[in-house]
Enzyme design. Sequence first.
Site, PDB file in Angstrom:
ATOM      1  N   TRP A 359      20.140 -31.430  31.967  1.00  0.00           N
ATOM      2  CA  TRP A 359      19.225 -32.515  31.613  1.00  0.00           C
ATOM      3  C   TRP A 359      19.444 -33.013  30.188  1.00  0.00           C
ATOM      4  O   TRP A 359      18.946 -34.075  29.794  1.00  0.00           O
ATOM      5  CB  TRP A 359      17.766 -32.062  31.782  1.00  0.00           C
ATOM      6  CG  TRP A 359      17.315 -30.991  30.822  1.00  0.00           C
ATOM      7  CD1 TRP A 359      17.696 -29.685  30.818  1.00  0.00           C
ATOM      8  CD2 TRP A 359      16.395 -31.138  29.740  1.00  0.00           C
ATOM      9  NE1 TRP A 359      17.070 -29.006  29.798  1.00  0.00           N
ATOM     10  CE2 TRP A 359      16.255 -29.870  29.117  1.00  0.00           C
ATOM     11  CE3 TRP A 359      15.647 -32.200  29.230  1.00  0.00           C
ATOM     12  CZ2 TRP A 359      15.434 -29.641  28.026  1.00  0.00           C
ATOM     13  CZ3 TRP A 359      14.821 -31.978  28.142  1.00  0.00           C
ATOM     14  CH2 TRP A 359      14.722 -30.717  27.553  1.00  0.00           C
ATOM     15  N   ASP A 360      20.241 -32.274  29.428  1.00  0.00           N
ATOM     16  CA  ASP A 360      20.571 -32.673  28.054  1.00  0.00           C
ATOM     17  C   ASP A 360      21.140 -34.090  28.003  1.00  0.00           C
ATOM     18  O   ASP A 360      20.913 -34.836  27.051  1.00  0.00           O
ATOM     19  CB  ASP A 360      21.631 -31.733  27.464  1.00  0.00           C
ATOM     20  CG  ASP A 360      21.270 -30.265  27.566  1.00  0.00           C
ATOM     21  OD1 ASP A 360      20.405 -29.921  28.390  1.00  0.00           O
ATOM     22  OD2 ASP A 360      21.872 -29.456  26.847  1.00  0.00           O
ATOM     23  N   GLU A 490      12.215 -21.754  27.402  1.00  0.00           N
ATOM     24  CA  GLU A 490      12.554 -20.748  28.403  1.00  0.00           C
ATOM     25  C   GLU A 490      12.084 -19.354  28.021  1.00  0.00           C
ATOM     26  O   GLU A 490      12.368 -18.394  28.754  1.00  0.00           O
ATOM     27  CB  GLU A 490      14.067 -20.773  28.646  1.00  0.00           C
ATOM     28  CG  GLU A 490      14.528 -22.062  29.299  1.00  0.00           C
ATOM     29  CD  GLU A 490      16.032 -22.258  29.274  1.00  0.00           C
ATOM     30  OE1 GLU A 490      16.521 -23.140  29.999  1.00  0.00           O
ATOM     31  OE2 GLU A 490      16.728 -21.539  28.516  1.00  0.00           O
ATOM     32  N   LYS A 602      11.154 -21.001  22.135  1.00  0.00           N
ATOM     33  CA  LYS A 602      12.594 -21.221  21.983  1.00  0.00           C
ATOM     34  C   LYS A 602      12.861 -22.664  21.553  1.00  0.00           C
ATOM     35  O   LYS A 602      13.656 -22.936  20.673  1.00  0.00           O
ATOM     36  CB  LYS A 602      13.295 -20.918  23.310  1.00  0.00           C
ATOM     37  CG  LYS A 602      14.814 -21.043  23.267  1.00  0.00           C
ATOM     38  CD  LYS A 602      15.413 -20.810  24.652  1.00  0.00           C
ATOM     39  CE  LYS A 602      16.931 -20.880  24.616  1.00  0.00           C
ATOM     40  NZ  LYS A 602      17.510 -20.854  25.971  1.00  0.00           N
ATOM     41  N   GLN A 603      12.204 -23.585  22.226  1.00  0.00           N
ATOM     42  CA  GLN A 603      12.241 -24.992  21.821  1.00  0.00           C
ATOM     43  C   GLN A 603      10.930 -25.627  22.245  1.00  0.00           C
ATOM     44  O   GLN A 603      10.234 -25.133  23.124  1.00  0.00           O
ATOM     45  CB  GLN A 603      13.424 -25.729  22.439  1.00  0.00           C
ATOM     46  CG  GLN A 603      13.281 -26.058  23.912  1.00  0.00           C
ATOM     47  CD  GLN A 603      14.472 -26.814  24.445  1.00  0.00           C
ATOM     48  OE1 GLN A 603      15.465 -26.220  24.798  1.00  0.00           O
ATOM     49  NE2 GLN A 603      14.368 -28.130  24.536  1.00  0.00           N
TER      50      GLN A 603
END
Length: 768
Positions: A359-360, A490, A602-603
């Site tokens: 999806w990046d 994640e 994580k993000q």
Amino acid sequence: MNQDYIQADPWSIIEEGFDREQVKSSESLFSIGNGAMGQRANFEEHYSGETFQGSYIAGVYYPDKTRVGWWKNGYPEYFAKVLNAPNWIGINISINQEPLDLNSCKKVENFRRELNMKEGWYKRSFVATMPNGLEVAVEVVRFLSLALDETGAIQYHLQILNADVEVSLTPYVDGGIKNMDSNWADKFWNITNIASEGNRAYVNSHTMKTDFSVCTFMQANVFVDGEKIEEAPKVEQTETLVGHTYSVKVAKNETITLIKFGGYTVDRNHPKDKLMEAANKVLDKASSLGFDALLQKQKESWAQIWEMSDITIEGDVKAQQGIRFNIFQLNQTYLGKDSRLNIGPKGFTGEKYGGSTYWDTEAYCLPFYMTTKNQQVAWNLLQYRYNHLPKAIENAEKLGFSNGAALYPMVTMNGEECHNEWEITFEEIHRNGAIAFAIYNYYRFTGDYSYIPKMGLEVLIGIARFWHQRVNFSEEKQQYVMLGVTGPNEYENNVNNNWYTNYLAKWCIEYAIEQIGEVAENYADDHERIMAKTKLTEAEIKDWAKVAANMYFPYSEKHQVFLQQDGFLDKEMIKVQDLGKTQRPINQKWSWDRILRSPYIKQADVLQGFYFFEDHFSKEELERHFDFYEPFTVHESSLSPCVHSIQAAKLGRMEQAYTFYLRTSRLDLDDYNKEVEEGLHITSMAGTWMSIVEGFGGMRVLDDTLNFEPQIPEQWTSFSFKINFREQIVTITASKEGTFFELTGNDTLTIKVNGKFVELIPGKRITA
């Protein structure tokens, strides 16, 4: 401590001094590519030390059987692997029958590598003392041609500094290559033919299962002090390899030069039975030009790329080097010529992530390609997803969805899901929303609506159907909820009501309904075709709308913020600043169980939503959510620092924005995550570009108008970039003295700068 051996330079990546511990990291950092193929910076001559051999061909992959201990219904049957392709760069060298091998040399001096990003070539040089006491000086230049993208070129200079000797050089092509990350040690390639004709050699092979046919080829010529060696080489051949050995006697300080062209012809572009013929045509073109002329074309091709995509930074060499490294690698990976291809998170620099599409692309890469090239490149990326819509519907059917619901894959090569971790494969479904957002983002930026009636509406309908079926109605909450998902963060799996995923689902449904109405009103024929094809009814659309209007979002009244998911505040809320440095990175120091129970991010999940839908929220709301979540964020995803940099800049926190920018731009150069030897973080490099353009430049498209709110970090004197906005080129230069705009095009363009309308006139420098 981050690595710091890469020297600061505005246009080059430079390493000086030979360190065996850095070889694999440098193989990643000095990687080269041309959109059609790429390779790690492996030595041409044999190296017996630790190395990660890697050459890759765009679009060629292998479906490696999924390896899980407990098979569950719906698991993907394979994990796609970008294949380590046959190696054409190899040149075995022996001097007085002693192999040249830097790992066994007594001494290696004046070792230097340079990746010249401005001109698109890689150079390595050294002076080595071999075990037999001979002193050898070597200089090698290598590049993968943009002009002839099926071939690369090597110029290998060698001098013996202290004796007259006999030198044996064996340029070769090796088909006996394996992937480091094979699940079952499968044989990925089957060699069908090895051939040698004059100074050319070929290995014909095909991939197992996927049956991609490839001809790996080479041509070599040897010169002594500029005089070509005319004697025919001795052919060396095994079951997997073919080489040509040239033995020459040279006097001390005479220069031996080997010019080698090599590369791949693939049945994606040629008939299977014509691959050797195609290889010869490529070699004919390369050899008729010669190394120097082909290198000159390379410099011209890269000059053209940089003319549009360069970002200049004055006053901060490390920041300048960082952004150019990111832009360079993005262009080495994908040039937008082929809608069958996409952008893998490692590009051509390693095997991790399977070299596949994530999806990046839609969330991070599309803006870079859309604004630094032309809209056809962005169209090709969107067409890639439309072409995979039938597979997305299949993916959803495997998980029990029906009626044309589409679930785009987390990881793919051909549209089929091929990620083998259940918490991602089944649950990280937010990727569907990124596909829809890219369609919206394309139209918002280009003003070109034609993709939606031609292709995009079918994609939006499939995605809306998925979200409608994925939620369920909670009697207790009297709202629609989404259970068992994983967000971009994640470090929290299998959670209920991830805010980002729920918000995307609501937006996707509303956007799909809006576009159905738009197409019905203005593209009646397309509307009729799509309604018949999808069997969509007004009753179904009403059911969608009911879900979107009644979606549940977890919220904390105490903190006045949306919660990442239900139960987030039940965690032990220890901030990152209170976590000992010895505990970081937690993904390498902690058990997965401990990570999942921690509050560490994580993000960004919530902040990713605020980035996508910035205009849905006030600046005060952004500030509140940024201040709540950033202290718990460890930024162990490469996609995290760029979003934080953009949002810190929007909040006027320039020092924090600058710190995040340096982290995203030098993530690999400084090896923040201690993993660069596995390959580079290609897709997050587009986020680095966004950090400057959208962060410091404040670029947005609002109300069909290009907007800028420029700010300049204290460490910089100025920065400048170009934007291709609807086929007109806008150059923006921000400095301490002010911001200047120049327009290249035929018509005037009205933009907004810090909230005020400014009219740009072609060829005139405007101060705003």
